[in-house]
Design a protein around this motif. Structure first.
Motif, PDB file in Angstrom:
ATOM      1  N   LYS A  99       1.296  23.543  32.456  1.00 49.42           N
ATOM      2  CA  LYS A  99       2.663  24.043  32.508  1.00 49.42           C
ATOM      3  C   LYS A  99       3.453  23.492  31.324  1.00 49.42           C
ATOM      4  O   LYS A  99       3.091  22.486  30.737  1.00 49.42           O
ATOM      5  CB  LYS A  99       3.348  23.673  33.816  1.00 49.42           C
ATOM      6  CG  LYS A  99       3.505  22.193  34.074  1.00 49.42           C
ATOM      7  CD  LYS A  99       4.212  21.973  35.405  1.00 49.42           C
ATOM      8  CE  LYS A  99       4.363  20.499  35.727  1.00 49.42           C
ATOM      9  NZ  LYS A  99       5.105  20.299  37.011  1.00 49.42           N
ATOM     10  N   ASN A 100       4.512  24.182  31.000  1.00 49.89           N
ATOM     11  CA  ASN A 100       5.369  23.718  29.927  1.00 49.89           C
ATOM     12  C   ASN A 100       6.105  22.459  30.373  1.00 49.89           C
ATOM     13  O   ASN A 100       6.433  22.301  31.554  1.00 49.89           O
ATOM     14  CB  ASN A 100       6.349  24.818  29.542  1.00 49.89           C
ATOM     15  CG  ASN A 100       5.638  26.039  28.981  1.00 49.89           C
ATOM     16  OD1 ASN A 100       4.755  25.914  28.129  1.00 49.89           O
ATOM     17  ND2 ASN A 100       6.005  27.214  29.461  1.00 49.89           N
ATOM     18  N   ALA A 103       8.967  22.155  33.076  1.00 47.54           N
ATOM     19  CA  ALA A 103       8.919  23.315  33.975  1.00 47.54           C
ATOM     20  C   ALA A 103       8.476  22.884  35.370  1.00 47.54           C
ATOM     21  O   ALA A 103       7.754  21.910  35.540  1.00 47.54           O
ATOM     22  CB  ALA A 103       7.959  24.357  33.426  1.00 47.54           C
ATOM     23  N   THR A 105       7.018  25.212  37.475  1.00 47.45           N
ATOM     24  CA  THR A 105       5.899  26.061  37.856  1.00 47.45           C
ATOM     25  C   THR A 105       4.763  25.940  36.851  1.00 47.45           C
ATOM     26  O   THR A 105       4.979  25.686  35.671  1.00 47.45           O
ATOM     27  CB  THR A 105       6.331  27.534  37.953  1.00 47.45           C
ATOM     28  OG1 THR A 105       6.857  27.934  36.688  1.00 47.45           O
ATOM     29  CG2 THR A 105       7.381  27.727  39.023  1.00 47.45           C
ATOM     30  N   TRP A 106       3.549  26.124  37.362  1.00 45.77           N
ATOM     31  CA  TRP A 106       2.356  26.104  36.526  1.00 45.77           C
ATOM     32  C   TRP A 106       2.145  27.513  35.975  1.00 45.77           C
ATOM     33  O   TRP A 106       1.938  28.442  36.727  1.00 45.77           O
ATOM     34  CB  TRP A 106       1.159  25.628  37.352  1.00 45.77           C
ATOM     35  CG  TRP A 106       1.340  24.234  37.850  1.00 45.77           C
ATOM     36  CD1 TRP A 106       1.992  23.840  38.992  1.00 45.77           C
ATOM     37  CD2 TRP A 106       0.901  23.030  37.204  1.00 45.77           C
ATOM     38  NE1 TRP A 106       1.972  22.469  39.089  1.00 45.77           N
ATOM     39  CE2 TRP A 106       1.311  21.952  38.005  1.00 45.77           C
ATOM     40  CE3 TRP A 106       0.203  22.774  36.027  1.00 45.77           C
ATOM     41  CZ2 TRP A 106       1.035  20.625  37.676  1.00 45.77           C
ATOM     42  CZ3 TRP A 106      -0.071  21.456  35.701  1.00 45.77           C
ATOM     43  CH2 TRP A 106       0.337  20.400  36.508  1.00 45.77           C
ATOM     44  N   SER A 107       2.175  27.623  34.669  1.00 46.74           N
ATOM     45  CA  SER A 107       2.170  28.944  34.043  1.00 46.74           C
ATOM     46  C   SER A 107       0.798  29.419  33.599  1.00 46.74           C
ATOM     47  O   SER A 107       0.583  30.618  33.442  1.00 46.74           O
ATOM     48  CB  SER A 107       3.100  28.941  32.833  1.00 46.74           C
ATOM     49  OG  SER A 107       4.433  28.633  33.215  1.00 46.74           O
ATOM     50  N   TYR A 108      -0.096  28.488  33.355  1.00 46.43           N
ATOM     51  CA  TYR A 108      -1.389  28.830  32.769  1.00 46.43           C
ATOM     52  C   TYR A 108      -2.509  28.392  33.706  1.00 46.43           C
ATOM     53  O   TYR A 108      -2.494  27.261  34.206  1.00 46.43           O
ATOM     54  CB  TYR A 108      -1.547  28.156  31.413  1.00 46.43           C
ATOM     55  CG  TYR A 108      -0.361  28.358  30.509  1.00 46.43           C
ATOM     56  CD1 TYR A 108       0.560  27.341  30.293  1.00 46.43           C
ATOM     57  CD2 TYR A 108      -0.140  29.574  29.878  1.00 46.43           C
ATOM     58  CE1 TYR A 108       1.655  27.522  29.474  1.00 46.43           C
ATOM     59  CE2 TYR A 108       0.954  29.770  29.052  1.00 46.43           C
ATOM     60  CZ  TYR A 108       1.848  28.738  28.863  1.00 46.43           C
ATOM     61  OH  TYR A 108       2.941  28.931  28.057  1.00 46.43           O
TER      62      TYR A 108
END
Length: 119
Positions: A99-100, A103, A105-108
């Motif tokens: 994640k960024n 952030a 939320t986990w984006s990747y």
């Protein structure tokens, strides 16, 4: 974009060990928080462990604390999950995530690797 590829899953007997690897590419992932999640059949995906980009901070789910160790090698853009004293209830597909910074939320996400623990 960040690409994540897990490896190292397999079949192991209860009490055994495995080490999962997550190879990251596409961005400077050494600056991103990384984590592991898992999803057992018929259950929702659950958090397992996470490591800060600084490598100084780790966090674990209570169910794996003391048995699993998350680590990272920023020079290799790789995150590891060492799993000891495996139990049948650890059987699941294990996913690597990033994640960024900052952030919530986990984006990747990776595609997952199967871990099966036999009694």
């Amino acid at each position: 974009q960040v690409q994540l590829v897990e490896s190292g899953g397999g079949l192991v007997q209860a009490g055994g060990s495995l080490r999962l690897s997550c190879a990251a590419s596409g961005r400077i992932v050494s600056s991103l928080p990384m984590g592991w999640f898992r999803q057992a059949p018929g259950k929702e995906r659950e958090y397992v462990a996470a490591i800060a980009y600084t490598q100084l901070t780790t966090n674990y789910a209570d169910s794996v604390k003391g048995r699993f160790t998350i680590s990272r090698d920023n020079a290799k853009n790789t995150v590891y999950l060492r799993m000891n004293d495996l139990k049948p209830e650890d059987t699941a597909v294990y996913y690597c995530a990033a994640k960024n910074r900052g952030a919530s939320t986990w984006s990747y996400w990776g595609q997952g690797t199967q871990v099966t623990v036999s009694p």
